[in-house]
Design an enzyme around this catalytic site. Structure first.
Site, PDB file in Angstrom:
ATOM      1  N   GLY A  14      66.715 -23.009  17.717  1.00 47.60           N
ATOM      2  CA  GLY A  14      66.342 -24.394  17.979  1.00 47.60           C
ATOM      3  C   GLY A  14      66.622 -25.274  16.778  1.00 47.60           C
ATOM      4  O   GLY A  14      65.844 -26.164  16.431  1.00 47.60           O
ATOM      5  N   TYR A 157      53.039 -24.269  29.381  1.00 45.76           N
ATOM      6  CA  TYR A 157      53.369 -24.466  27.962  1.00 45.76           C
ATOM      7  C   TYR A 157      52.238 -23.981  27.057  1.00 45.76           C
ATOM      8  O   TYR A 157      52.469 -23.220  26.111  1.00 45.76           O
ATOM      9  CB  TYR A 157      53.668 -25.941  27.676  1.00 45.76           C
ATOM     10  N   PRO A 187      51.885 -26.371  14.620  1.00 47.07           N
ATOM     11  CA  PRO A 187      51.761 -27.810  14.364  1.00 47.07           C
ATOM     12  C   PRO A 187      51.056 -28.527  15.504  1.00 47.07           C
ATOM     13  O   PRO A 187      51.005 -28.054  16.643  1.00 47.07           O
ATOM     14  CB  PRO A 187      53.217 -28.262  14.262  1.00 47.07           C
TER      15      PRO A 187
END
Length: 267
Positions: A14, A157, A187
Site C-alpha cells: 500500500g 472493516y 492510528p
C-alpha cells in the site's frame, strides 16, 4: 532488533500514498533499501521518483493488487526472480467501506477481508520464519483504533482490524527473545485517500481533535517498532479513546459508535 546489516531492506505494501508513502520516506531517510508494492502503477512511480530524488537508496516497485487471488504467490515469485529479500515488512495495504453490512456489496466486503486479513496474514507467515532464522528484522502490521471496538456501519472493516490487533499481539508474544520485532500500528483518523474509497467524510470532520498526518503516524510507528513496542497508538487522545472504548460495556458504546459512523458517511 539484532539486525545483521545496517541497512536492512524494507518492503511496504500500500505504498502508493498515505501512510505507506510516508513510511517509504521515513525508512529511506535512514538509508534502507525499499521494495514498494501497490496496485496503482502511476502513483508507485511517483513515490519512487520522489524518494530516489531525496535519498541515496535503491527503490524497487512491484505493481500488484494484493487483494486478488494468488497475489501473494505472485509477489513472492517476483521477489525471488529479482533476488530481493525483505528484512522488514510493513503490511499497510487495506481499505474500508462505510454503510450497513447488509446493504453494501458482499463482493466488496469479502475483498476487504482478502486484503486486510488474508494478504496481511499470508505475507506475515511467508517472511516471519526467515526473520526468526536470521534473528533479526520484523513486521509492522497497520491496524487502526477501530480494532479496539466493534463498528456498526463499518462492521467488516472494524472486524478486520480487530483481527490484525489480535494476530499481531499473539505473534509479538511468540517471537519474544528471537531478535524479531512485531509491532501493531493503530492510528486514529488520518487524512489520506482512505476516506474517499470508504465513502466517508474527510478525517477532519470525524473528530474535534486534529487528526495525525500520515507522516506523523509513520514516524510514530517506525520509532515504536525500533523500540520494540507491541502496540503503537499515535496521539494521546487516540490512546485514551481506544482503551476507554475497549473497556466500556458494549451495550453502551454500540449505539454511540453506530451514530458516529452514520454521521461520518459522505452524503
Amino acid at each position: 532488533m539484532g539486525e545483521q546489516s545496517p541497512f536492512p531492506t524494507v518492503l511496504i505494501t500500500g505504498a502508493s500514498g498515505g501512510i505507506g508513502e510516508a513510511f517509504a520516506h521515513v525508512a529511506a531517510a535512514e538509508g534502507h533499501p525499499l521494495i514498494l508494492v501497490a496496485r496503482t502503477e502511476a502513483e508507485l512511480h511517483r513515490v519512487r521518483g520522489v524518494v530516489i530524488a531525496r535519498y541515496a537508496v535503491p527503490v524497487s516497485i512491484i505493481v500488484l493488487d494484493l487483494g486478488k487471488p494468488g497475489a501473494c504467490d505472485e509477489l513472492a515469485n517476483e521477489l525471488e526472480a529479482r533476488k530481493l529479500v525483505p528484512d522488514i515488512l510493513i503490511n499497510n495495504a487495506g481499505f474500508g467501506l462505510i454503510g450497513k453490512a447488509a446493504e453494501l456489496s458482499r463482493a466488496d466486503q469479502l475483498q476487504m477481508i482478502d486484503l486486510n486479513v488474508r494478504a496481511l496474514t499470508d505475507l506475515t507467515l511467508r517472511f516471519l520464519p526467515g526473520m526468526i532464522a536470521k534473528g533479526s528484522g520484523g513486521i509492522i502490521n497497520v491496524a487502526s483504533t477501530a480494532g479496539f471496538m466493534p463498528g456498526p456501519n463499518m462492521a467488516v472493516y472494524f472486524a478486520t482490524k480487530a483481527y490484525v490487533l489480535s494476530f499481531t499481539d499473539a505473534l509479538y508474544e511468540e517471537t519474544k527473545g528471537s531478535g524479531v520485532t512485531l509491532t501493531n500500528l493503530s492510528p486514529g483518523p488520518v487524512e489520506t485517500g482512505f476516506q474517499r474509497r470508504a465513502g466517508m467524510k474527510q478525517a477532519r470532520s470525524l473528530s474535534r481533535v486534529v487528526p495525525k498526518t500520515a507522516m506523523a503516524v509513520a514516524q510514530a510507528g517506525w520509532a515504536g517498532f525500533k523500540a520494540g513496542e507491541r502496540v503503537v497508538v499515535p496521539g494521546t487522545m487516540n490512546k485514551l479513546a481506544a482503551y476507554a472504548l475497549r473497556g466500556a460495556p458494549r451495550r453502551v458504546i454500540l449505539p454511540v459508535l453506530k451514530r458516529a459512523m452514520g454521521m461520518a458517511k459522505a452524503r
